[in-house]
Motif scaffolding. Structure first.
Motif, PDB file in Angstrom:
ATOM      1  N   VAL A 130      70.895  39.623  53.844  1.00 59.17           N
ATOM      2  CA  VAL A 130      70.833  38.239  53.370  1.00 59.17           C
ATOM      3  C   VAL A 130      72.050  37.460  54.123  1.00 59.17           C
ATOM      4  O   VAL A 130      72.843  37.420  53.254  1.00 59.17           O
ATOM      5  N   HIS A 165      70.136  43.793  51.125  1.00 59.00           N
ATOM      6  CA  HIS A 165      69.027  43.406  52.147  1.00 59.00           C
ATOM      7  C   HIS A 165      67.820  42.505  51.804  1.00 59.00           C
ATOM      8  O   HIS A 165      66.919  42.459  52.354  1.00 59.00           O
ATOM      9  N   SER A 166      67.849  42.361  50.278  1.00 57.07           N
ATOM     10  CA  SER A 166      66.687  41.638  49.729  1.00 57.07           C
ATOM     11  C   SER A 166      66.932  40.207  49.044  1.00 57.07           C
ATOM     12  O   SER A 166      68.053  40.080  48.415  1.00 57.07           O
ATOM     13  N   THR A 167      66.058  39.556  49.102  1.00 57.06           N
ATOM     14  CA  THR A 167      66.431  38.124  48.740  1.00 57.06           C
ATOM     15  C   THR A 167      65.760  38.189  47.060  1.00 57.06           C
ATOM     16  O   THR A 167      65.841  37.030  46.254  1.00 57.06           O
ATOM     17  N   ASN A 170      67.016  32.594  54.068  1.00 57.47           N
ATOM     18  CA  ASN A 170      66.495  33.432  55.121  1.00 57.47           C
ATOM     19  C   ASN A 170      65.892  32.622  56.121  1.00 57.47           C
ATOM     20  O   ASN A 170      65.565  33.356  57.174  1.00 57.47           O
TER      21      ASN A 170
HETATM   22  C1  LIG Z   1      64.606  37.485  56.630  1.00 56.20           C
HETATM   23  O1  LIG Z   1      63.879  37.037  57.563  1.00 56.20           O
HETATM   24  C2  LIG Z   1      63.937  38.244  58.756  1.00 56.20           C
HETATM   25  C3  LIG Z   1      63.327  37.330  60.204  1.00 56.20           C
HETATM   26  O2  LIG Z   1      62.327  36.503  59.736  1.00 56.20           O
HETATM   27  C4  LIG Z   1      63.007  39.174  58.291  1.00 56.20           C
HETATM   28  O3  LIG Z   1      62.732  40.240  59.355  1.00 56.20           O
HETATM   29  C5  LIG Z   1      63.542  39.575  56.979  1.00 56.20           C
HETATM   30  O4  LIG Z   1      62.439  40.462  56.384  1.00 56.20           O
HETATM   31  C6  LIG Z   1      63.724  38.624  55.999  1.00 56.20           C
HETATM   32  N1  LIG Z   1      64.416  39.034  54.822  1.00 56.20           N
HETATM   33  C7  LIG Z   1      64.165  39.000  53.553  1.00 56.20           C
HETATM   34  C8  LIG Z   1      64.831  39.676  52.590  1.00 56.20           C
HETATM   35  O5  LIG Z   1      63.234  38.214  53.223  1.00 56.20           O
END
Ligand SMILES: *[C@@H]1O[C@H](CO)[C@@H](O)[C@H](O)[C@H]1NC(C)=O
Ligand SMILES: *[C@@H]1O[C@H](CO)[C@@H](O)[C@H](O)[C@H]1NC(C)=O
Ligand SMILES: *[C@@H]1O[C@H](CO)[C@@H](O)[C@H](O)[C@H]1NC(C)=O
Length: 523
Positions: free
Chosen positions: A94, A32-34, A402
């Motif tokens: 992701v 879930h994390s980049t 993302n």
């Molecule tokens: C990816 O983008 C979505 C929608 O903009 C956002 O809700 C989410 O937090 C983002 N995820 C990361 C891991 O940055």
């Protein structure tokens, strides 16, 4: 001996390694994390995990009792990439790190899709290649390249008629079936059972409308009901009631039939089957079908193609649901089966440049593959996933990680300083929507004024066309199960049935059973 020592040492090493680290994003890494993308350890362990999996997967050299061929119509490599990102983003992981079900397969190859007379192929000539192993002319199905478009006489000559892997399976005393989200008479599924000089000859009405005589040119629906292969298919599911019913009758949803010959082919199908032949017209009836007491299953769920999954039509079964029902019926054959499953509307959505629908259909297709894997045993079932041809869809520019795959690119054009979408097409319909003209100057419309959250949003493209065209790039082939290691490399699309036939001891070419005289095979 040295080889043995090497493998033993390696196995010990790997066992040690695998207990020391938790491999795979599902274990120690947060999908879930980049932030992990910045982590050097992440990349190291991700690569080691793949290496470990490869080294610990010996080639599967058993005989394939069952073969399931999944065809994503128009599912180009960029479609798969975008589909994986789309699926991941919907699930809140992701997207870039997500995997569609068939991307988990160990063996991948590339198939060259051109036809005998076209650099960029259609779904008809390609179905001859990937089902019968012979390339043919554009718009023809199940016939050799000696048959030109609309040449009905040539299409009836025995020497010009191809034999599909479904015919090979039936000859090998296995069962065969097909599932699609299009009309069951559409080009791709027709390659399973039909021989025709024009893919549009779906009913006798179509044959007549195209200036031919139905007596000379048997229509595709009729071939499904009384053709040598068609009449022996145990499972047929998809859409297209209008091709089977007379124009004096209406189907279960109140649509008029199309046939001029007065035949009710659905009724004929049911009457001519030995055993329990079940016909279903809606999802409820399909889900209530008891596979154990069903010998033959015909499911027709729309007058034409099935509704797009995103349009959520009342009581249309999903591709995974149809796949499950098909496998449950076919698995009753102790000798095994060949099943063709088509995600047929990936292609249609691309033709309309409705990228969101194309990606959603791709995800459904992936879910159908997942269902098939859950219901089968990889030691006796070969699953092959591919596409017939590509499309002109591309993921372009330099969107940030993302970035919404179906939204605007995080970058602006560095020429007109206007936004563009992450996904676009080389050509397509609705050109005027994307350009304005002021004082004779043609300019791009500011895409921020258009709504890309809509499932029917059409995506920008270069050349104006009534509908977006296919693409000529190679398509990927993903394989899992017996002899899946044969599917690596770059080869002609027509190689596919030969590889599937080898693994399952079917067809006119060399097979595994020729190499293993003790294997039980009785052609
Ligand atoms: C990816 O983008 C979505 C929608 O903009 C956002 O809700 C989410 O937090 C983002 N995820 C990361 C891991 O940055
Ligand atoms: C499904 O089809 C059956 C007939 O085959 C019909 O009786 C039933 O009402 C249909 N169900 C729905 C929800 O349309
Ligand atoms: C058949 O498909 C059309 C077009 O997608 C859709 O509008 C219609 O509701 C579908 N009919 C049924 C019975 O599902």
């Amino acid at each position: 001996m040295r080889a043995l020592r090497f493998w033993l040492a390696l196995a010990l090493q790997l066992t040690a390694c695998s207990s020391q680290y938790k491999y795979g994003p599902e274990n120690s890494w947060n999908l879930h994390s980049t932030s992990e993308l910045k982590n050097k350890e992440f990349w190291f362990h991700d690569a080691q995990r793949v290496l470990y999996e490869k080294l610990s997967t010996p080639p599967n050299q058993y005989k394939a009792k069952n073969v399931i061929f999944f065809l994503g119509d128009g599912m180009s490599v960029p479609t798969v990439t975008a589909g994986r990102i789309y699926d991941g983003q919907l699930r809140g992981v992701v997207g870039e790190r997500n995997e569609l079900e068939f991307e988990k397969f160990n063996y991948v190859g590339l198939s060259k899709t051109y036809c005998v007379n076209k650099q960029v192929a259609d779904s008809a000539c390609t179905s001859s290649a990937y089902l019968s192993g012979i390339k043919a002319n554009y718009l023809t199905i199940g016939v050799t390249a000696d048959v030109e478009l609309n040449d009905c006489k040539a299409s009836r000559l025995p020497q010009n008629r191809l034999s599909s892997i479904a015919a090979w399976a039936l000859r090998g005393r296995k069962s065969a079936g097909l599932v699609t989200t299009t009309r069951v008479t559409h080009a791709s599924p027709a390659g399973v059972y039909a021989h025709t000089s024009n893919r549009d000859f779906e009913s006798d009405y179509d044959v007549t409308k195209l200036g031919q005589s139905p007596g000379n040119c048997p229509d595709i629906a009729r071939q499904l009901i009384d053709g040598e292969v068609g009449k022996r298919l145990r499972v047929v599911m998809g859409g297209g009631t209008k091709k089977f019913l007379p124009n004096t009758a209406t189907d279960a949803y109140g649509n008029q039939g199309q046939r001029l010959d007065g035949r009710d082919l659905i009724e004929e199908w049911q009457q001519t089957k030995p055993g329990n032949a079940r016909v279903v017209f809606n999802r409820t009836d399909l889900l209530n079908t008891d596979a154990q007491s069903t010998d033959f299953l015909l499911g027709l769920f729309n007058a034409s193609h099935l509704a797009y999954h995103l349009d959520d039509s009342v009581d249309t079964p999903t591709l995974p649901e149809m796949t499950e029902a098909a496998i449950n019926v076919l698995a009753r054959d102790p000798n095994g089966y060949f099943l063709f499953v088509e995600g047929g509307r990936i292609d249609h959505a691309h033709h309309e440049t409705k990228a969101k629908k194309a990606l959603d259909e791709t995800v459904q297709f992936s879910e159908a593959v997942r269902k098939a894997r859950q219901l089968t045993n990889p030691w006796d079932t070969l699953i092959v996933v591919s596409a017939d041809h590509g499309h002109t869809v591309t993921i372009s520019g330099y969107p940030d990680v993302n970035n919404s795959i179906v939204g605007l690119n995080s970058e602006l054009s560095n020429v007109d300083q206007l936004p563009y979408t992450a996904i676009s097409y080389a050509n397509g319909p609705g050109y005027e929507r994307f350009y304005t003209s002021t004082d004779g100057q043609v300019e791009r419309v500011d895409l921020r004024t258009l709504d890309f959250s809509n499932r029917d949003a059409i995506y920008p493209h270069g050349v104006p066309m009534a509908e977006e065209t296919h693409g000529g790039g190679d398509v990927a082939v993903y394989a899992h199960g017996p002899w899946s290691h044969l599917f690596t490399g770059v080869y002609e699309q027509s190689t596919l049935p030969h590889l599937m036939g080898f693994a399952s001891c079917l067809g006119p070419g060399i097979t595994y059973c020729d190499l293993q005289p003790k294997a039980v095979y009785n052609p």
